[in-house]
Write an enzyme that holds these catalytic residues in place. Structure first.
Site, PDB file in Angstrom:
ATOM      1  N   ARG A  17       0.862  -1.169   0.000  1.00 47.97           N
ATOM      2  CA  ARG A  17       0.000   0.000   0.000  1.00 47.97           C
ATOM      3  C   ARG A  17       0.906   1.228   0.000  1.00 47.97           C
ATOM      4  O   ARG A  17       1.781   1.361   0.860  1.00 47.97           O
ATOM      5  CB  ARG A  17      -0.860  -0.006   1.259  1.00 47.97           C
ATOM      6  CG  ARG A  17      -1.756   1.184   1.313  1.00 47.97           C
ATOM      7  CD  ARG A  17      -2.623   1.149   2.534  1.00 47.97           C
ATOM      8  NE  ARG A  17      -3.579   2.244   2.438  1.00 47.97           N
ATOM      9  CZ  ARG A  17      -4.520   2.468   3.321  1.00 47.97           C
ATOM     10  NH1 ARG A  17      -4.649   1.672   4.346  1.00 47.97           N
ATOM     11  NH2 ARG A  17      -5.332   3.477   3.170  1.00 47.97           N
ATOM     12  N   HIS A  35      -8.036   6.835   0.245  1.00 50.61           N
ATOM     13  CA  HIS A  35      -8.913   5.673   0.447  1.00 50.61           C
ATOM     14  C   HIS A  35      -9.370   5.079  -0.892  1.00 50.61           C
ATOM     15  O   HIS A  35     -10.418   4.437  -0.962  1.00 50.61           O
ATOM     16  CB  HIS A  35     -10.184   6.041   1.249  1.00 50.61           C
ATOM     17  CG  HIS A  35      -9.943   6.403   2.679  1.00 50.61           C
ATOM     18  ND1 HIS A  35     -10.636   7.417   3.301  1.00 50.61           N
ATOM     19  CD2 HIS A  35      -9.124   5.887   3.621  1.00 50.61           C
ATOM     20  CE1 HIS A  35     -10.238   7.527   4.560  1.00 50.61           C
ATOM     21  NE2 HIS A  35      -9.310   6.606   4.778  1.00 50.61           N
ATOM     22  N   ARG A  74      -9.125  14.510  13.107  1.00 48.73           N
ATOM     23  CA  ARG A  74      -8.898  15.544  12.092  1.00 48.73           C
ATOM     24  C   ARG A  74     -10.126  16.436  11.946  1.00 48.73           C
ATOM     25  O   ARG A  74     -11.248  15.948  11.981  1.00 48.73           O
ATOM     26  CB  ARG A  74      -8.585  14.899  10.738  1.00 48.73           C
ATOM     27  CG  ARG A  74      -7.178  14.362  10.643  1.00 48.73           C
ATOM     28  CD  ARG A  74      -6.956  13.587   9.371  1.00 48.73           C
ATOM     29  NE  ARG A  74      -6.730  12.184   9.665  1.00 48.73           N
ATOM     30  CZ  ARG A  74      -6.763  11.204   8.770  1.00 48.73           C
ATOM     31  NH1 ARG A  74      -7.018  11.466   7.504  1.00 48.73           N
ATOM     32  NH2 ARG A  74      -6.542   9.956   9.135  1.00 48.73           N
ATOM     33  N   GLU A 118      -9.251  -3.661   1.819  1.00 50.20           N
ATOM     34  CA  GLU A 118      -8.192  -3.043   1.026  1.00 50.20           C
ATOM     35  C   GLU A 118      -7.054  -4.024   0.750  1.00 50.20           C
ATOM     36  O   GLU A 118      -6.446  -4.000  -0.312  1.00 50.20           O
ATOM     37  CB  GLU A 118      -7.667  -1.791   1.756  1.00 50.20           C
ATOM     38  CG  GLU A 118      -8.706  -0.673   1.775  1.00 50.20           C
ATOM     39  CD  GLU A 118      -8.416   0.409   2.782  1.00 50.20           C
ATOM     40  OE1 GLU A 118      -8.602   0.165   3.992  1.00 50.20           O
ATOM     41  OE2 GLU A 118      -8.007   1.509   2.378  1.00 50.20           O
TER      42      GLU A 118
END
Ligand code: ADP
Length: 394
Positions: free
Chosen positions: A89, A178, A239, A382
């Site tokens: 990744r 993402h 965040r 993922e």
């Protein structure tokens, strides 16, 4: 073929070994505190290994991981030769790659050139790739980029309304993140609905610690909420998401803080943690809200409100919506947040069935009977996307 999937962070390395014959996970775990002291968690074939192990650097972590995978007691393969390829990744590829790619020296240069755009992630990803090359020699390695899927966005979605030279000279634009997750759940949604993805308009909501939404038109990313960095968009665990940019200068003057200090706060101490003062974890917030904590309740309300209005904005920008998909830790598991988001979206054709919108796990259709838009919960995977891309490219 067996494929090792690696997600390297600055002091950690998550891994999964897939048997691609049946796409099953043979072993998985996490090396953490790399360069500090070292700890390995591993599970393979019903055996669990969870110990402190000295890990001086990422290469030591890869070595220790291969030893475990081939260990007589814990292992799942005989030797390293049984690992056909490694998929990594990688956070940021700028505008260079719109698809996953076999790693070459040229690809390493691109990842290096994108370090200023992802200063926390790309250096760690590079270290992970180099560690695998050092320990595993010529085994082919593939990079799967978080940004790649969003390269299909039209300029009207990715250009910011600031002087154009900042795009052409400084590469400031919306990149989005993402990507592997949005791509995976959109493909699954089309399969679940038994319709070609080419004819669907889908809004995917990846709601976890980090959250982003994506408008996917005919299988291609049309717009997304994260921007130059993963700080933009809806509020997240820690965040802030999008705020008035003038707040930064205002706080600098009022509190005598530097831009860097404020940016750090926007990344690490804001979001639902900053609002509630309780936690960044949605389970803790739910529990606190149930006990009457008003700020925890407010944090959840602000989160749901922002996701809700973003769904409307993305659907409007794309000119319609056929399916709404929830994924990641919060999206998959938190039925309360899902219903707070969906409530009031009936005018868009979005309506959930209270009996189907339960905390139950797994893929499912939670739409109310007759709702024009299908609302789906789809667990993201993922790692499997990375393994499949790696298999295809090797
Ligand atoms: P990351 O962005 O780190 O991958 P995740 O997708 O794992 O994050 O999401 C983490 C969030 O998911 C946390 O806020 C957590 O509270 C929430 N979550 C995970 N499991 C559950 C669950 N069973 N019920 C409610 N919330 C959950």
């Amino acid at each position: 073929m067996n494929i090792l999937v690696i997600n390297a962070g600055s002091s950690s390395l998550k891994y999964q070994l897939f048997d691609m014959k049946d796409r099953s996970v043979m072993a998985k775990g996490l090396c953490e505190r790399i360069g500090i002291d070292g700890h390995i968690r591993y599970s393979g074939r019903d055996k669990v290994y969870d110990r402190d192990v000295a890990l001086a650097d990422h290469a030591a972590a890869v070595k220790a991981l291969i030893e475990l995978l081939t260990d007589a007691e814990y292992g799942v393969i005989r030797d390293m030769g049984e690992i056909g390829a490694v998929g990594h990744r990688v956070a940021h590829a700028g505008e260079e790659f719109s698809e996953s790619t076999l790693i070459t020296d040229k690809v390493l240069e691109v990842i290096e050139a994108c370090v200023p755009l992802a200063p926390l992630h790309n250096p760690a990803n590079l270290v992970g790739i180099r560690a695998c090359a050092a320990v595993m020699g010529g085994v082919p390695q593939v990079a799967v980029f978080d940004t790649a899927f969003h390269q299909t966005m039209p300029a009207k979605a990715f250009i910011y309304a600031i002087p154009y030279e900042y795009y052409t000279e400084d590469r400031v634009r919306r990149y989005g993140f993402h990507g592997t997750s949005h791509r995976f759940v959109a493909d699954r949604a089309a399969e679940m609905l038994n319709r070609p993805i080419g004819e669907l308009k889908i809004v995917t909501c990846h709601l976890g610690n980090g959250s982003s939404l994506c408008a996917i038109d005919g299988g291609r990313s049309f717009d997304t909420t994260m921007g130059l960095t993963p700080l933009e968009g809806v509020p997240m665990g820690t965040r802030s998401g999008s705020i008035d940019p003038a707040i930064i200068d205002y706080l600098c003057s009022r509190r005598g803080m530097t831009v860097k200090e404020i940016t750090d706060i926007l990344n690490k101490k804001s979001g639902v943690l900053g609002i509630s003062g309780v936690s960044s974890d949605f389970r803790d917030l739910g529990a606190a809200a149930r006990e009457g904590n008003r700020r925890a309740e407010l944090a959840l309300g602000i989160f749901a409100h922002n996701v809700k209005k973003t769904i409307g904005a993305l659907a409007a920008g794309m000119g319609g919506i056929d399916a709404l998909v929830f994924t990641a830790g919060v999206g998959e598991n938190n039925d309360v947040i899902r219903s707070m988001i969906i409530e009031g979206l009936e005018f868009l054709g979005i309506e959930a069935d209270a009996e189907k919108n339960t905390p139950m796990c797994g893929e499912r259709d939670i739409s109310a009977p007759g709702a024009r838009v299908k609302t789906l919960v789809i667990p993201t995977n993922e790692e499997l996307v990375i393994a499949l891309d790696t298999q295809r490219l090797t």
